[in-house]
Design a protein around this motif. Structure first.
Motif, mmCIF file in Angstrom:
data_model
loop_
_atom_site.group_PDB
_atom_site.id
_atom_site.type_symbol
_atom_site.label_atom_id
_atom_site.label_comp_id
_atom_site.label_asym_id
_atom_site.label_seq_id
_atom_site.Cartn_x
_atom_site.Cartn_y
_atom_site.Cartn_z
ATOM 1 N N GLU A 1 -55.403 -24.770 9.093
ATOM 2 C CA GLU A 1 -55.019 -26.171 8.903
ATOM 3 C C GLU A 1 -54.600 -26.420 7.466
ATOM 4 O O GLU A 1 -55.215 -25.908 6.534
ATOM 5 C CB GLU A 1 -56.190 -27.095 9.256
ATOM 6 C CG GLU A 1 -55.813 -28.570 9.165
ATOM 7 C CD GLU A 1 -56.951 -29.485 9.584
ATOM 8 O OE1 GLU A 1 -57.500 -30.178 8.703
ATOM 9 O OE2 GLU A 1 -57.278 -29.509 10.780
ATOM 10 N N MET A 2 -53.524 -27.220 7.313
ATOM 11 C CA MET A 2 -53.088 -27.617 5.984
ATOM 12 C C MET A 2 -52.552 -29.044 6.036
ATOM 13 O O MET A 2 -52.129 -29.511 7.085
ATOM 14 C CB MET A 2 -52.040 -26.653 5.432
ATOM 15 C CG MET A 2 -50.742 -26.630 6.189
ATOM 16 S SD MET A 2 -49.657 -25.289 5.654
ATOM 17 C CE MET A 2 -50.205 -24.005 6.752
ATOM 18 N N ARG A 3 -52.574 -29.686 4.886
ATOM 19 C CA ARG A 3 -52.021 -31.038 4.756
ATOM 20 C C ARG A 3 -50.519 -30.879 4.534
ATOM 21 O O ARG A 3 -50.098 -30.170 3.614
ATOM 22 C CB ARG A 3 -52.697 -31.737 3.586
ATOM 23 C CG ARG A 3 -52.338 -33.187 3.433
ATOM 24 C CD ARG A 3 -53.258 -33.813 2.382
ATOM 25 N NE ARG A 3 -52.737 -35.080 1.927
ATOM 26 C CZ ARG A 3 -52.939 -36.237 2.557
ATOM 27 N NH1 ARG A 3 -53.652 -36.254 3.667
ATOM 28 N NH2 ARG A 3 -52.433 -37.356 2.087
ATOM 29 N N THR A 4 -49.735 -31.536 5.372
ATOM 30 C CA THR A 4 -48.283 -31.367 5.334
ATOM 31 C C THR A 4 -47.583 -32.719 5.308
ATOM 32 O O THR A 4 -48.125 -33.730 5.722
ATOM 33 C CB THR A 4 -47.787 -30.596 6.574
ATOM 34 O OG1 THR A 4 -48.229 -31.270 7.757
ATOM 35 C CG2 THR A 4 -48.301 -29.161 6.584
ATOM 36 N N ARG A 5 -46.342 -32.692 4.814
ATOM 37 C CA ARG A 5 -45.480 -33.862 4.869
ATOM 38 C C ARG A 5 -44.316 -33.530 5.791
ATOM 39 O O ARG A 5 -43.871 -32.381 5.856
ATOM 40 C CB ARG A 5 -44.976 -34.236 3.469
ATOM 41 C CG ARG A 5 -44.238 -33.115 2.825
ATOM 42 C CD ARG A 5 -43.564 -33.450 1.512
ATOM 43 N NE ARG A 5 -43.090 -32.222 0.900
ATOM 44 C CZ ARG A 5 -42.092 -31.466 1.352
ATOM 45 N NH1 ARG A 5 -41.435 -31.806 2.433
ATOM 46 N NH2 ARG A 5 -41.743 -30.362 0.723
ATOM 47 N N TRP A 6 -43.838 -34.527 6.499
ATOM 48 C CA TRP A 6 -42.715 -34.376 7.423
ATOM 49 C C TRP A 6 -41.790 -35.557 7.220
ATOM 50 O O TRP A 6 -42.258 -36.690 7.091
ATOM 51 C CB TRP A 6 -43.205 -34.398 8.875
ATOM 52 C CG TRP A 6 -44.151 -33.290 9.225
ATOM 53 C CD1 TRP A 6 -45.467 -33.206 8.885
ATOM 54 C CD2 TRP A 6 -43.850 -32.116 9.973
ATOM 55 N NE1 TRP A 6 -46.002 -32.039 9.383
ATOM 56 C CE2 TRP A 6 -45.035 -31.358 10.061
ATOM 57 C CE3 TRP A 6 -42.692 -31.640 10.594
ATOM 58 C CZ2 TRP A 6 -45.089 -30.142 10.737
ATOM 59 C CZ3 TRP A 6 -42.757 -30.436 11.274
ATOM 60 C CH2 TRP A 6 -43.942 -29.694 11.329
ATOM 61 N N SER A 7 -40.499 -35.313 7.197
ATOM 62 C CA SER A 7 -39.536 -36.411 7.186
ATOM 63 C C SER A 7 -38.446 -36.096 8.204
ATOM 64 O O SER A 7 -38.125 -34.926 8.447
ATOM 65 C CB SER A 7 -38.951 -36.636 5.796
ATOM 66 O OG SER A 7 -38.206 -35.508 5.385
ATOM 67 N N PHE A 8 -37.903 -37.145 8.784
ATOM 68 C CA PHE A 8 -36.984 -37.010 9.911
ATOM 69 C C PHE A 8 -35.739 -37.854 9.687
ATOM 70 O O PHE A 8 -35.834 -38.988 9.210
ATOM 71 C CB PHE A 8 -37.658 -37.500 11.203
ATOM 72 C CG PHE A 8 -38.896 -36.729 11.560
ATOM 73 C CD1 PHE A 8 -38.831 -35.625 12.393
ATOM 74 C CD2 PHE A 8 -40.132 -37.102 11.053
ATOM 75 C CE1 PHE A 8 -39.976 -34.906 12.717
ATOM 76 C CE2 PHE A 8 -41.281 -36.390 11.372
ATOM 77 C CZ PHE A 8 -41.206 -35.296 12.204
ATOM 78 N N VAL A 9 -34.594 -37.307 10.072
ATOM 79 C CA VAL A 9 -33.351 -38.066 10.158
ATOM 80 C C VAL A 9 -33.110 -38.290 11.645
ATOM 81 O O VAL A 9 -32.961 -37.324 12.415
ATOM 82 C CB VAL A 9 -32.164 -37.310 9.526
ATOM 83 C CG1 VAL A 9 -30.871 -38.096 9.726
ATOM 84 C CG2 VAL A 9 -32.430 -37.037 8.050
#
Length: 108
Positions: free
Chosen positions: A85-93
């Motif tokens: 497990e890791m802390r992640t960022r996600w961004s979407f177009v």
């Protein structure tokens, strides 16, 4: 504090997280616009190969902690069989037709 997937505000992003957590590769692929692209930690990757390695063959799972930018940006605890497990960022177009043309992820 985890946000329930059903309460994510952007329908395309909600469907993306749902497909990841259900290990539904076929459903996941229908969410993507033709020619969709992605990056991981700032480097563009080959999408089909990456999703198989990082999501579908390794039981990827997202627990969303925060959303912003009208639901098109997430902070999530992401886990899979390879990395734990890791802390992640996600961004979407998200395009006008509701499909995702690009997503970017990386450690948060």
């Amino acid at each position: 504090m985890t946000i329930q997937t059903a309460k994510l505000s952007n329908p395309a992003v909600r469907a993306f997280v749902t497909a990841v957590n259900a290990h539904d590769r076929e459903g996941f692929m229908t969410l993507l616009a033709p020619g969709a692209t992605m990056s991981d930690d700032g480097a563009d990757r080959e999408l089909a190969e990456w999703i198989d390695r990082e999501i579908f063959s390794t039981h990827g799972h997202m627990e969303v902690d925060n959303e912003s930018k009208d639901g098109r940006a997430l902070i999530a605890r992401y886990s899979n069989d390879t990395w734990g497990e890791m802390r992640t960022r996600w961004s979407f177009v998200v395009e006008d037709d509701g499909r995702i043309s690009r997503f970017e992820t990386g450690q948060a």
